[in-house]
Motif scaffolding. Structure first.
Motif, PDB file in Angstrom:
ATOM      1  N   LYS A  79     -16.175   1.486   3.698  1.00 34.56           N
ATOM      2  CA  LYS A  79     -15.621   1.872   5.005  1.00 34.56           C
ATOM      3  C   LYS A  79     -16.691   1.803   6.080  1.00 34.56           C
ATOM      4  O   LYS A  79     -17.888   1.825   5.783  1.00 34.56           O
TER       5      LYS A  79
ATOM      6  N   SER B 173       0.445   4.026  -2.844  1.00 36.03           N
ATOM      7  CA  SER B 173       0.078   5.393  -2.439  1.00 36.03           C
ATOM      8  C   SER B 173       1.016   6.429  -3.035  1.00 36.03           C
ATOM      9  O   SER B 173       0.657   7.602  -3.170  1.00 36.03           O
TER      10      SER B 173
ATOM     11  N   GLU C 147       0.836  -1.214   0.000  1.00 40.86           N
ATOM     12  CA  GLU C 147       0.000   0.000   0.000  1.00 40.86           C
ATOM     13  C   GLU C 147       0.866   1.258   0.000  1.00 40.86           C
ATOM     14  O   GLU C 147       0.550   2.242  -0.663  1.00 40.86           O
ATOM     15  N   GLU C 148       1.995   1.191   0.726  1.00 38.32           N
ATOM     16  CA  GLU C 148       2.906   2.350   0.728  1.00 38.32           C
ATOM     17  C   GLU C 148       3.399   2.636  -0.687  1.00 38.32           C
ATOM     18  O   GLU C 148       3.488   3.787  -1.103  1.00 38.32           O
TER      19      GLU C 148
ATOM     20  N   LYS D 210      -7.211  10.037  -7.650  1.00 37.28           N
ATOM     21  CA  LYS D 210      -7.420  11.415  -7.231  1.00 37.28           C
ATOM     22  C   LYS D 210      -8.469  12.067  -8.139  1.00 37.28           C
ATOM     23  O   LYS D 210      -8.579  11.705  -9.318  1.00 37.28           O
TER      24      LYS D 210
ATOM     25  N   ALA E 196      -5.267   8.231  -4.869  1.00 31.99           N
ATOM     26  CA  ALA E 196      -5.712   8.968  -3.680  1.00 31.99           C
ATOM     27  C   ALA E 196      -5.660   8.051  -2.464  1.00 31.99           C
ATOM     28  O   ALA E 196      -5.151   8.414  -1.411  1.00 31.99           O
ATOM     29  N   GLU E 197      -6.227   6.872  -2.592  1.00 36.99           N
ATOM     30  CA  GLU E 197      -6.122   5.890  -1.516  1.00 36.99           C
ATOM     31  C   GLU E 197      -6.211   4.485  -2.070  1.00 36.99           C
ATOM     32  O   GLU E 197      -6.625   4.278  -3.220  1.00 36.99           O
ATOM     33  N   CYS E 198      -5.788   3.527  -1.250  1.00 33.61           N
ATOM     34  CA  CYS E 198      -5.755   2.155  -1.747  1.00 33.61           C
ATOM     35  C   CYS E 198      -5.868   1.162  -0.603  1.00 33.61           C
ATOM     36  O   CYS E 198      -5.694   1.523   0.560  1.00 33.61           O
ATOM     37  N   ALA E 199      -6.163  -0.073  -0.963  1.00 35.12           N
ATOM     38  CA  ALA E 199      -6.177  -1.165   0.013  1.00 35.12           C
ATOM     39  C   ALA E 199      -5.683  -2.411  -0.692  1.00 35.12           C
ATOM     40  O   ALA E 199      -6.141  -2.733  -1.789  1.00 35.12           O
TER      41      ALA E 199
ATOM     42  N   ILE F  10     -11.336   1.005   6.617  1.00 36.63           N
ATOM     43  CA  ILE F  10     -11.610   0.244   5.389  1.00 36.63           C
ATOM     44  C   ILE F  10     -12.027  -1.178   5.763  1.00 36.63           C
ATOM     45  O   ILE F  10     -11.367  -1.824   6.582  1.00 36.63           O
TER      46      ILE F  10
ATOM     47  N   ARG G 260     -14.770   3.993  -5.052  1.00 34.26           N
ATOM     48  CA  ARG G 260     -14.703   4.248  -3.608  1.00 34.26           C
ATOM     49  C   ARG G 260     -14.356   2.940  -2.904  1.00 34.26           C
ATOM     50  O   ARG G 260     -14.588   1.856  -3.444  1.00 34.26           O
TER      51      ARG G 260
END
Ligand code: COA
Ligand code: AMP
Length: 638
Positions: free
Chosen positions: A592, A524, A520-521, A553, A530-533, A598, A589
């Motif tokens: 969450k 990102s 994830e780092e 983003k 913008a965000e991740c999992a 998440i 999206r």
């Protein structure tokens, strides 16, 4: 196969009554320069230290003593490399000669007791020589698996600051030659800690260009040392001095430097060879792993040699080198009495040769036991291997941190009945409990956190490299008085352990331990993310593979496929091919909770095609439908 005829319960009870007496007796199998006055010093180290004050040398116990006591002409190491078409056998005397010479070269390069040496090597005998040569002169080796990318190597350089790096010009992955030198040079460039020197083993498949003043040709140095008749003697070290550092995935991109000491490591590993694996000195044994992993450290290199056995070093794969009969060939040709590998290797063989056609071609009459570890052994694969081999197939559970089995079926003490899905029972040394989040012990059969009552037995990590605080924080703080394995499971009414999965974000891909947090780092850092999992999802062959969900983003309107492919490339570049990160999915999206957490567990169930209950705290249930459709679009889940 009867619980009553196994000596396990008697031996475990004896250990529980008197742990110090138990390990004191086991220590008699090791040659000490000065034995310990105290078997366990509770006041030393983070949670106490084994064999404090004792003086020893690991290489002496692996090699010299066997040469002195009649094993000089017995094979110690058999190198079998289908990828290069090479086979070489080293007797104990020959292996000692190689190690003594390389140790003299290392000394001449200024490496002294306590200095760190990084090994970035493929599965060649020189990797084993190098580990033992470091042990001989009291230097601390840190082997980095060849499938890791330069950034991962750089992080390790940065942390342990090696004086010297030992590497080779290339590794070979089935048909593909992978030049190591560009990866190594890139890692050194990335790291602020620079080694004084680099030694390169030139392999015929590819020649590495050497940087004048820093890089040295391995063969030339060995040749010169031999000509000058140089050898190095064993340097006495404390039992509590580090033998090696092995980095393993933590919950972030920063790996943990697991420290292994000299004394406890020898005692536990020597004990395990007969009592767990039922191998006798002089017998041939094969661990099909890689020296870059803990299984390779413990059971390709150290344990079989402490025991005076013969160890096979295999540079190949279970399938494709050249076929699904490779394992049977190696076992039969080198007359192995037992082998150890990860379940994924057997899934690969099963997939290619489900009927065992290749198996029929080989004589495995000497073979007694197959041991599996590294990931949960699925009952299907175990049953398939049992049917084919008509021999015991033994699952056992352990971690980089422990260096040997926490739970197993101790074949040398008499086999206990096998229960598929369970690695059987705790080994002497491990007082294993199942607790809830409040550290309260749970009744038999109830799932919880698997923890080990302190102290940990010999060979387990005394600390993390120069990070006592991180050791405490990572393993000892959450359940006071216990070591947190970070595995969840239960113990049944018969005392059998069931390990069901991790409690953190570590996943197990083809028996390789990886951090989804680390991935994830990397994701990102992509400019459009913008965000991740990242989650581990079920895979028929590798057990689990990572799957990354990405939210872009606002305003990004490049083709999604392009971004997904860049993300896949980025993880490969920053972590390495070993991460097997091939699935990046852009979604609108992430699901969450109302507090913003998440819902990874729910996404995983969706991807694995399992039924799930809608979490009561979900912010917007419609997002799960979106995730489901995105997965379907990639052919994953239901
Ligand atoms: N150097 C460079 N690259 C390496 C590497 C190394 N030492 N080891 C693996 N890789 C690469 C592979 O080539 C592959 O690259 P690709 O994505 O370009 O194909 C990638 O890393 C993933 O490797 P791996 O997980 O080994 O998958 P695979 O598809 O090549 O093979 C198995 C699958 C099951 C055959 C293989 O994982 C295996 O033999 N596993 C045994 C388990 C094991 O040794 N576990 C260690 C702990 S006991
Ligand atoms: P590693 O440190 O790479 O050896 O990985 C250790 C982790 O692999 C453990 O914490 C478990 O999650 C998993 N593991 C290893 N062996 C087993 C096993 N026999 N059964 C279930 N999980 C296992």
């Amino acid at each position: 196969m009867d619980a009553r005829t196994s000596r396990y319960h008697e031996v475990y009870a004896r250990w529980l009554r008197d742990p110090q007496g138990f390990w004191g007796e086991a220590a008699a199998e090791i040659d000490w320069i000065e034995p310990a006055k105290t078997v366990f010093d509770a006041k030393d180290g983070v949670y106490g230290r084994w064999f404090s004050g004792a003086v020893c040398n690991t290489c002496y116990n692996a090699l010299d003593r066997h040469v002195l006591r009649g094993r000089a002409n017995q094979p110690a190491l058999i190198y079998d490399s289908p990828v290069t078409g090479t086979k070489r056998t080293f007797t104990y005397a020959e292996l000692l000669d190689e190690v003594k010479t390389l140790a003299a070269v290392l000394k001449d390069m200024g490496v002294a007791k306590g200095d760190r040496v990084i090994l970035y090597m493929p599965m060649v005998p020189e990797a084993v020589f190098a580990m033992l040569a470091c042990a001989r002169i009291g230097a601390i080796h840190s082997v980095v698996f060849g499938g890791f990318a330069p950034k991962e190597l750089a992080t390790r350089l940065e942390d342990c600051k090696p004086k010297l790096i030992l590497s080779a010009s290339c590794g070979i992955e089935v048909q593909r030659v992978i030049p190591y030198k560009p990866l190594l040079d890139a890692a050194i460039d990335l790291s602020s800690a620079k080694p004084e020197a680099v030694m390169i083993l030139q392999r015929p498949q590819v020649e590495a260009p050497l940087i004048a003043g820093r890089d040295h040709d391995w063969a030339a140095l060995i040749g010169a040392a031999r000509k000058a008749g140089k050898t190095a003697d064993c340097v006495p070290v404390l039992a509590t001095d580090p033998l090696y550092i092995l980095y393993t995935s933590g919950t972030t991109g920063r790996p943990k430097g697991v420290v292994r000491d000299n004394g406890g490591h020898m005692v536990a590993l020597k004990w395990s060879m007969k009592n767990i694996y039922d191998v006798d000195p002089g017998e041939s044994w094969w661990s099909a792993s890689d020296v870059g992993w803990v299984v390779g450290h413990s059971y390709i290199v150290y344990a079989p040699l402490f025991h005076g056995a013969t160890s096979v070093l295999y540079e190949g794969k279970p399938v494709g080198t050249p076929d699904a009969g490779a394992f049977w060939r190696v076992i039969s040709e080198h007359q192995c009495v037992a082998m150890f590998t990860a379940p994924t290797a057997f899934r690969a063989i099963k997939k290619e040769d489900p009927k065992g056609v290749f198996f029929e071609k080989y004589d495995l009459s000497k073979f007694r036991t197959l041991f599996l570890a590294g990931e949960r052994a699925d009952p299907d694969t175990i049953a398939w291997a049992e049917n084919l081999l008509n021999k015991p197939v033994i699952d056992h559970w352990w971690q980089t941190e422990t260096g040997w089995a926490i739970a197993g079926n101790p074949m040398g003490l008499g086999q206990l009945p096998v229960k598929h899905g369970s690695p059987t029972v705790p080994m002497p040394g491990y007082d294993l409990r199942v607790v809830d989040d409040g550290n309260k012990e749970l009744p038999r059969g109830t799932m919880g956190s698997l923890v080990v009552k302190l102290p940990l037995p010999p060979s387990c990590l005394p600390t993390l490299w120069q990070a006592d605080d991180r050791m405490h924080e990572s393993y000892l703080a959450e359940f006071p008085g216990y070591y947190k394995t970070a595995d969840a499971g239960f113990i049944d009414q018969d005392g059998y352990v069931f390990v069901m999965g991790r409690t953190d974000d570590i996943i197990n891909v083809a028996g390789h331990r990886l951090s989804t947090g680390g991935m994830e780092e990397v994701l990102s850092a992509h400019k459009d993310v913008a965000e991740c999992a990242v989650l581990g999802i079920k895979d028929q062959l590798k057990g689990e593979v990572p799957c990354g969900f990405i939210v872009l983003k606002a305003g990004v309107n490049r083709p999604v496929a392009e971004i997904e492919s860049e993300c896949v490339g980025l993880v490969r570049e920053k972590i390495g091919p070993v991460a097997a990160f091939k699935l990046a999915i852009v979604v609108a999206r992430l699901p969450k909770t109302r507090s913003g957490k998440i819902l990874r567990g729910t996404m995983k169930k969706l991807a694995d095609g399992e039924t799930f209950a809608m979490p009561a705290t979900i912010d917007d249930p419609a997002i799960l439908d979106e995730i489901g459709s995105a997965l379907k679009g990639k052919g994953v889940g239901v």
